[in-house]
Design a protein around this motif. Structure first.
Motif, PDB file in Angstrom:
ATOM      1  N   ASP A 190       5.948  35.981 -27.352  1.00  0.00           N
ATOM      2  CA  ASP A 190       6.137  34.562 -27.069  1.00  0.00           C
ATOM      3  C   ASP A 190       7.462  34.073 -27.637  1.00  0.00           C
ATOM      4  O   ASP A 190       8.232  33.398 -26.959  1.00  0.00           O
ATOM      5  CB  ASP A 190       5.001  33.715 -27.668  1.00  0.00           C
ATOM      6  N   ALA A 191       7.719  34.392 -28.893  1.00  0.00           N
ATOM      7  CA  ALA A 191       8.940  33.931 -29.547  1.00  0.00           C
ATOM      8  C   ALA A 191      10.181  34.466 -28.831  1.00  0.00           C
ATOM      9  O   ALA A 191      11.149  33.722 -28.623  1.00  0.00           O
ATOM     10  CB  ALA A 191       8.941  34.349 -31.011  1.00  0.00           C
ATOM     11  N   GLU A 192      10.153  35.726 -28.430  1.00  0.00           N
ATOM     12  CA  GLU A 192      11.304  36.318 -27.732  1.00  0.00           C
ATOM     13  C   GLU A 192      11.530  35.650 -26.382  1.00  0.00           C
ATOM     14  O   GLU A 192      12.663  35.295 -26.043  1.00  0.00           O
ATOM     15  CB  GLU A 192      11.099  37.822 -27.549  1.00  0.00           C
ATOM     16  N   PHE A 193      10.473  35.474 -25.599  1.00  0.00           N
ATOM     17  CA  PHE A 193      10.605  34.843 -24.284  1.00  0.00           C
ATOM     18  C   PHE A 193      11.035  33.383 -24.427  1.00  0.00           C
ATOM     19  O   PHE A 193      11.902  32.911 -23.707  1.00  0.00           O
ATOM     20  CB  PHE A 193       9.295  34.914 -23.497  1.00  0.00           C
ATOM     21  N   MET A 194      10.404  32.668 -25.348  1.00  0.00           N
ATOM     22  CA  MET A 194      10.692  31.233 -25.467  1.00  0.00           C
ATOM     23  C   MET A 194      12.105  30.977 -25.964  1.00  0.00           C
ATOM     24  O   MET A 194      12.688  29.943 -25.657  1.00  0.00           O
ATOM     25  CB  MET A 194       9.635  30.544 -26.303  1.00  0.00           C
ATOM     26  N   ALA A 195      12.680  31.919 -26.682  1.00  0.00           N
ATOM     27  CA  ALA A 195      14.070  31.768 -27.117  1.00  0.00           C
ATOM     28  C   ALA A 195      15.025  31.810 -25.918  1.00  0.00           C
ATOM     29  O   ALA A 195      16.145  31.303 -26.006  1.00  0.00           O
ATOM     30  CB  ALA A 195      14.426  32.861 -28.108  1.00  0.00           C
ATOM     31  N   LEU A 196      14.583  32.355 -24.798  1.00  0.00           N
ATOM     32  CA  LEU A 196      15.414  32.474 -23.609  1.00  0.00           C
ATOM     33  C   LEU A 196      15.274  31.288 -22.653  1.00  0.00           C
ATOM     34  O   LEU A 196      16.070  31.142 -21.724  1.00  0.00           O
ATOM     35  CB  LEU A 196      15.059  33.766 -22.860  1.00  0.00           C
ATOM     36  N   ILE A 197      14.261  30.449 -22.859  1.00  0.00           N
ATOM     37  CA  ILE A 197      13.979  29.321 -21.973  1.00  0.00           C
ATOM     38  C   ILE A 197      14.610  28.063 -22.544  1.00  0.00           C
ATOM     39  O   ILE A 197      14.503  27.804 -23.749  1.00  0.00           O
ATOM     40  CB  ILE A 197      12.451  29.116 -21.820  1.00  0.00           C
ATOM     41  N   PRO A 198      15.255  27.242 -21.695  1.00  0.00           N
ATOM     42  CA  PRO A 198      15.797  25.976 -22.200  1.00  0.00           C
ATOM     43  C   PRO A 198      14.692  25.159 -22.871  1.00  0.00           C
ATOM     44  O   PRO A 198      13.555  25.148 -22.408  1.00  0.00           O
ATOM     45  CB  PRO A 198      16.294  25.266 -20.939  1.00  0.00           C
TER      46      PRO A 198
END
Length: 176
Positions: A14-22
């Motif tokens: 989650d943390a890795e993916f969410m770091a990529l989303i505005p």
């Protein structure tokens, strides 16, 4: 005004993916808050107030967790009652044929940070049949508080993770 609740614990994925989303900071009106339950519904029900662009998850002691949402534009909005049939983390997106006919540029997307359904999805069913409507995250958090979707109920990813963690399968959903 009630204090906003802390963000849910995120998995490494989650943390890795969410770091990529505005990440758009929500208007305070659409931030997550614990509030008094004014829905008239008992604990354990999701209520979406479409005119307010707010979703409430009712809780014990006459409280509710309130979240800002983006909703369907006027021609695609949906109201009614359903139940959460199942839930998914970083779900794949399979746009219905009607949506593809309207917007040929849309296509099926595997689960992950580029997916329009965001971090989580709650699948809404009526009488055992898929409504094709979802409560889900978004990769466009700046649109929370607006009527912009093709009918689904969009939430900030951090908020849909919080709701996902609270809501069991079988939860009643009222969209009014």
């Amino acid at each position: 005004m009630y204090a906003s609740t802390p963000d849910p614990q995120l998995s490494q994925r989650d943390a890795e993916f969410m770091a990529l989303i505005p990440n758009a900071e929500p208007d305070r009106m659409f931030a997550r808050y614990m509030v008094d339950n004014t829905t008239g519904e008992p604990a354990g029900v999701i209520v979406v107030e479409t005119h307010q662009h707010l979703l409430y998850y009712t809780m014990p002691d006459n409280k509710a967790m309130r979240y800002g949402v983006a909703l369907g534009n006027e021609s695609f909005g949906w109201t009614g009652e359903a139940v959460v049939d199942h839930k998914a983390e970083w779900p794949a997106w399979n746009p219905p044929a009607e949506m593809i006919a309207r917007w040929p540029q849309v296509h099926q997307t595997a689960g992950g940070w580029t997916n329009p359904l965001g971090a989580r999805a709650l699948y809404l069913f009526q009488n055992g049949k898929d409504t094709l409507y979802r409560i889900h995250g978004t990769n466009e958090p700046e649109k929370i508080g607006r009527s912009v979707s093709s009918g689904c109920i969009r939430m900030r990813n951090i908020d849909v993770i919080d709701l996902f963690n609270r809501v069991p399968v079988g939860t009643k959903v009222i969209v009014r």
